[in-house]
Design a protein around this motif. Structure first.
Motif: not given
Ligand code: 3PG
Length: 307
Positions: A246-254, A268-274
């Motif tokens: 699970v990641a924030d944000v998507a790897p290139d091979n998502m 997540t489609p767009k980095k949303m952690g902060a």
């Protein structure tokens, strides 16, 4: 004196208002460049900027070269892999970040992601609980320590590793120190990654480490996508049908990962952690204050490119 706030991913309105107040009270002018299309827009906007506030916006050598009166850039946030420090230093521009200001938001997301994956992405399938499981924290900085505290409160056992901290310092932060990465990965049901993207860390988490994880384990990455060796991740998920990512944000091979592994992966489609109002206010206002402080008192406490 002109302060440019350039954010492709804009701050909450309250944060922008707070930044404006600090900048204008100091007698400076605030210029806004939000949701801009490309580097050319930033290049044009920095032409007369004395100070620049950014988030993950790339401050490249081209941007620095286009900013002849620029004296300070503050990355309103923690990770500064988006700043070309070499170019900034060469042009005598002070670079700073605002460490700790958005850490709680990222830490909350890391915990939320663990639960989301434990509960099979909120599908009706039977999930698991995180209570009683072991969490390994890779890098015990501002975010890592907060993740540890929250996980402990939820009944998890917490281990951590950090190349810049002693075992005593990690223990004082409330986690069991672990001496090497292999041990962390092989002994934890969840590993939460909090390392920066540097030449040393890019691509450093791959097949070998991921497949060390115990049965049913989940790798949580709220740091940078670049620290993952994506081919190695894919191979690990293929061979170990029990593992999750699970990641924030998507790897290139998502897209491929999603097709092949379904609910075992999420990003997540767009980095949303902060991306919380609180973190926006904390980091944005800190950046504005650091700029005013730098111009009025010469304070360089958070300077990243000290000679
Ligand atoms: C950080 O490094 O501070 C976080 O990744 C947040 O980045 P953002 O400001 O682009 O959301």
């Amino acid at each position: 004196m002109k302060v440019l706030l350039a954010t492709q991913k804009p701050f909450a309105a309250a944060a922008v208002a707070g930044i404006r107040e600090i900048v204008e009270q100091a007698g400076y002018e605030l210029a806004l460049l939000e949701k801009y299309a490309d580097e050319a827009a930033l290049v044009a906007a920095v032409a007369d900027a004395d100070a620049l506030i950014v988030r993950s916006d790339k401050v490249s050598a081209a941007v620095v070269a286009a900013a002849p009166v620029l004296k300070i850039v503050v990355r309103a946030g923690a990770g500064f892999d988006n700043l070309d420090l070499e170019a900034l230093t060469a042009h005598n521009v002070v670079a700073m970040n605002t460490p700790g200001q958005n850490s709680n938001a990222v830490a909350e997301l890391a915990v939320a992601m663990m639960i989301f994956m434990a509960r099979t992405q909120f599908t009706p399938a039977t999930g698991t609980e995180i209570q009683g499981k072991t969490l390994g924290i890779q890098a015990f900085g501002n975010v890592g320590r907060l993740v540890g505290k929250k996980a402990e409160a939820l009944g998890m056992k917490v281990k951590a590793i950090d190349p810049f901290l002693s075992a005593e310092q990690i223990a004082a932060g409330g986690a069991e120190p672990v001496s090497d990465l292999e041990t962390l990965y092989s002994s934890c049901d969840y590993v939460s990654v909090h390392i920066p993207a540097t030449p040393q860390t890019v691509g450093s988490i791959g097949y070998d480490l991921i497949t060390k994880m115990p049965k049913g384990a989940t790798l949580v990455n709220t740091a940078r996508k670049e620290v993952i060796d994506e081919a190695g991740l894919e191979k690990a998920l293929e061979e170990r049908t029990d593992l999750k990512y699970v990641a924030d944000v998507a790897p290139d091979n998502m897209e491929t990962l999603k097709q092949r592994f379904g609910t075992r992966v999420f990003a997540t489609p767009k980095k949303m952690g902060a991306q919380t109002a609180e973190a926006n206010v904390n980091a944005g206002l800190a950046a504005a204050r650091q700029i005013v402080d730098f111009f009025t008192t010469g304070n360089t406490r958070f300077q990243l490119n000290k000679k």
